[in-house]
Write a protein that holds these residues in place. Structure first.
Motif, PDB file in Angstrom:
ATOM      1  N   TYR B 157      61.215  28.566  45.056  1.00  0.00           N
ATOM      2  CA  TYR B 157      62.259  27.686  44.503  1.00  0.00           C
ATOM      3  C   TYR B 157      63.518  28.489  44.171  1.00  0.00           C
ATOM      4  CZ  TYR B 157      64.692  24.949  40.942  1.00  0.00           C
ATOM      5  OH  TYR B 157      65.658  24.307  40.202  1.00  0.00           O
ATOM      6  N   ALA B 159      64.410  31.253  45.502  1.00  0.00           N
ATOM      7  CA  ALA B 159      65.016  31.679  46.772  1.00  0.00           C
ATOM      8  C   ALA B 159      65.872  30.546  47.340  1.00  0.00           C
ATOM      9  CB  ALA B 159      63.937  32.080  47.775  1.00  0.00           C
ATOM     10  N   VAL B 160      65.381  29.305  47.217  1.00  0.00           N
ATOM     11  CA  VAL B 160      66.159  28.158  47.704  1.00  0.00           C
ATOM     12  C   VAL B 160      67.456  28.016  46.919  1.00  0.00           C
ATOM     13  CG1 VAL B 160      66.172  25.640  47.853  1.00  0.00           C
ATOM     14  CG2 VAL B 160      64.183  26.910  48.612  1.00  0.00           C
ATOM     15  N   LEU B 163      70.417  30.101  48.240  1.00  0.00           N
ATOM     16  CA  LEU B 163      70.814  29.950  49.640  1.00  0.00           C
ATOM     17  C   LEU B 163      72.324  29.835  49.848  1.00  0.00           C
ATOM     18  CD1 LEU B 163      68.125  27.603  51.187  1.00  0.00           C
ATOM     19  CD2 LEU B 163      68.502  30.015  51.590  1.00  0.00           C
ATOM     20  N   GLN B 169      75.364  20.948  46.675  1.00  0.00           N
ATOM     21  CA  GLN B 169      74.386  21.185  47.743  1.00  0.00           C
ATOM     22  C   GLN B 169      73.188  21.963  47.191  1.00  0.00           C
ATOM     23  OE1 GLN B 169      76.779  22.680  50.883  1.00  0.00           O
ATOM     24  NE2 GLN B 169      75.048  23.025  52.211  1.00  0.00           N
ATOM     25  N   ARG B 172      71.094  19.617  44.920  1.00  0.00           N
ATOM     26  CA  ARG B 172      70.255  18.615  45.576  1.00  0.00           C
ATOM     27  C   ARG B 172      69.068  19.266  46.282  1.00  0.00           C
ATOM     28  NH1 ARG B 172      74.054  15.365  48.400  1.00  0.00           N
ATOM     29  NH2 ARG B 172      74.003  17.081  49.847  1.00  0.00           N
ATOM     30  N   ARG B 173      69.388  20.344  47.007  1.00  0.00           N
ATOM     31  CA  ARG B 173      68.347  21.044  47.754  1.00  0.00           C
ATOM     32  C   ARG B 173      67.240  21.545  46.816  1.00  0.00           C
ATOM     33  NH1 ARG B 173      71.348  25.507  50.392  1.00  0.00           N
ATOM     34  NH2 ARG B 173      71.944  24.467  52.301  1.00  0.00           N
ATOM     35  N   VAL B 176      65.111  18.745  45.150  1.00  0.00           N
ATOM     36  CA  VAL B 176      64.090  18.184  46.041  1.00  0.00           C
ATOM     37  C   VAL B 176      62.899  19.141  46.139  1.00  0.00           C
ATOM     38  CG1 VAL B 176      63.581  17.568  48.427  1.00  0.00           C
ATOM     39  CG2 VAL B 176      65.682  16.767  47.375  1.00  0.00           C
ATOM     40  N   VAL B 177      63.186  20.437  46.268  1.00  0.00           N
ATOM     41  CA  VAL B 177      62.095  21.412  46.353  1.00  0.00           C
ATOM     42  C   VAL B 177      61.267  21.419  45.072  1.00  0.00           C
ATOM     43  CG1 VAL B 177      61.566  23.872  46.551  1.00  0.00           C
ATOM     44  CG2 VAL B 177      63.260  22.849  48.043  1.00  0.00           C
ATOM     45  N   LEU B 180      59.022  18.453  45.117  1.00  0.00           N
ATOM     46  CA  LEU B 180      57.918  18.634  46.077  1.00  0.00           C
ATOM     47  C   LEU B 180      56.834  19.543  45.493  1.00  0.00           C
ATOM     48  CD1 LEU B 180      59.830  19.007  49.460  1.00  0.00           C
ATOM     49  CD2 LEU B 180      58.355  17.128  48.756  1.00  0.00           C
TER      50      LEU B 180
END
Lengths: 225, 266
Positions: B157, B159-160, B163, B169, B172-173, B176-177, B180
């Motif tokens: 997470y 690491a995401v 990005l 951006q 949101r990304r 969502v992760v 999940l």
């Protein structure tokens, strides 16, 4: 949405049929992994005993390359941007790519299972055939859905080659556990009985249902820029 | 390219945040009266924990002195689970249209960072205790394994989050992760439990069924309070630092744009 999914899936599979990347690169990779396992575990009795686990482990490694490949096709020439710009339903893109990935995975798994029977002399019995087929269908769907979801996330960002395994492998751990145990039950590895396998198929089904719904909802926000 | 003073109409440097709304309240750092009080309370409760954990509470009948590791272990694991829950809730708040705000994204990120840190401490302390109590650093118990998966998942997470892209951006990304991960973790836990269940019983519960001494229970209670205070203090500060970083990014962009414009005019 289903029409979009069918078109996307057909497009992906057509690309793979023509470019032959899967048959010429991914399948040989999976085969060499199976040979490497035999080197690492040395004795015949050990590989025979752990054959189902090795089949699924090799599938996971190949899944990573298949997912990379599936989205490399999309990010080259800004294909995803074009799809988005054309107002294509993200859920349709998600399902379509997952279907194409599932088809490729199914071919791969059959080859791996065949390799295990030949190279590791894995047992095989007809009484477990129904369980075996169900397991492979459920696990393939699960892997394809999750692979597409995280592949879409990692597509087009710097460092995606290293990010994808870190994100994807923890998520597919339940599939590895469930599919391996169910395959052992179906093949009768180490004296396992067929009846033991069905609870694992249940787990795989729950996995597919959750990530099917979750992925369809989440894919849109993930690929939007 | 050297930029002369008179060429720049807005002569604030990228590091100067004086005009920003977000950081208006913390010009001299990320501390406020509230966080200072929180910090003092944290230090006081930690001191109390040291006194009770190391000196007042007795050694265990079976485990001996090694039981004291558990005061750290329980406190940190509680904070880690709390942190990941906060991350999930803040991510949901960010994605929900009526409450969407970057502050939720920053709270989610700050909380996940602190959670990963405390999860690492939990695994470390747990391994040490396990070596003393069970003779091995690691057991394939469902709870232990799930904890390790949580740790790896939230490293992913983070690491995401790194990005790049715009703040929204990123928000949101990563949201969502994070959601999940909420799907993933119960599945992992359940599958590992089923896997172990068919092989052997977990060995965790064997040694801990003893009735806890009152002072041990009280030490555990202090540990949970102390680590929760520390968590709050860290997340508040980290969240404010993130706000400043975001503001700095925006400022840096404005500054660079202004420079280009001035070049065009000159």
């Amino acid at each position: 949405m289903l029409r979009v999914a069918r078109l996307i899936a057909a497009k992906d599979l057509r690309i793979e049929l023509r470019s032959r990347v899967v048959t010429n690169q991914v399948l040989p990779f999976a085969a060499i992994v199976m040979v490497m396992f035999a080197f690492a575990f040395n004795t015949d009795s050990v590989v025979q005993k752990v054959a189902p686990g090795l089949v699924w482990l090799a599938t996971l490694f190949s899944l990573l390359t298949l997912v990379q490949r599936s989205f490399a096709v999309e990010t080259a020439d800004g294909a995803t941007d074009a799809l988005r710009g054309a107002g294509v339903d993200p859920a349709g893109i998600f399902l379509g790519k997952a279907i194409a990935l599932a088809a490729q995975l199914a071919v791969l798994e059959l080859v791996l299972l065949f390799t295990a029977v030949v190279l590791y002399s894995a047992e095989f019995r007809l009484s477990g055939l129904v369980l075996l087929v169900t397991t492979f269908v459920a696990a393939t769907c699960g892997l394809a859905l999750v692979g597409t979801l995280y592949g879409g996330l990692a597509a087009g960002v710097r460092g995606r080659e290293t990010l994808l395994p870190l994100l994807l492998l923890p998520v597919v751990a339940p599939v590895l556990i469930g599919a391996t145990r169910a395959t052992e039950a179906a093949l009768g590895t180490g004296g396992a009985v067929v009846a033991d396998g069905w609870s694992w198929v249940g787990l795989l089904t729950v996995f597919v249902a959750l990530f099917g719904v979750g992925g369809t909802l989440a894919f849109g926000p993930l690929i939007e820029e | 390219m050297p930029v002369t003073d008179n060429a720049v109409t807005d002569n604030r440097t990228p590091g100067d945040l004086s005009g920003s709304d977000i950081t208006g309240a913390f010009k001299s750092g990320t501390g406020t009266r509230f966080t200072r009080l929180l910090g003092i309370a944290t230090i006081a409760s930690m001191a109390l924990l040291i006194v009770f954990g190391l000196f007042v509470s007795p050694a265990d009948v079976i485990q001996g002195e090694s039981v004291r590791i558990l005061y750290i272990h329980v406190g940190t694991v509680w904070v880690a689970y709390l942190a990941f829950s906060v991350t999930a809730l803040a991510s949901a708040a960010f994605l929900w249209k009526r409450t969407t705000s970057l502050i939720w994204d920053r709270i989610a990120g700050a909380s996940a960072e602190v959670g990963v840190l405390f999860m690492a401490l939990t695994l470390f302390a747990g391994a040490l205790w396990g070596r003393l109590a069970w003779g091995k650093f690691w057991v394939w118990d469902a709870r232990v394994t799930t904890t390790a998966f949580l740790f790896i998942t939230y490293i992913g997470y983070l690491a995401v989050r790194g990005l790049g892209g715009s703040h929204h951006q990123r928000g949101r990304r990563s949201a969502v992760v994070a959601l999940l991960a909420v799907l993933e973790i119960p599945l992992v836990h359940f599958s590992v439990k089923l896997w172990r269940g068919l092989h052997q019983d977990s060995s965790v519960t064997d040694t801990t069924k003893v009735k806890l001494h009152d002072q041990m229970l009280f030490s555990l209670f202090i540990a949970v309070i102390a680590f929760t205070l520390l968590y709050s203090w860290l997340v508040i500060h980290r969240q404010r630092v993130m706000a400043m970083q975001d503001a700095l990014d925006d400022k840096g962009l404005d500054y660079a744009l202004q420079q280009r414009r001035d070049e065009g005019d000159g």
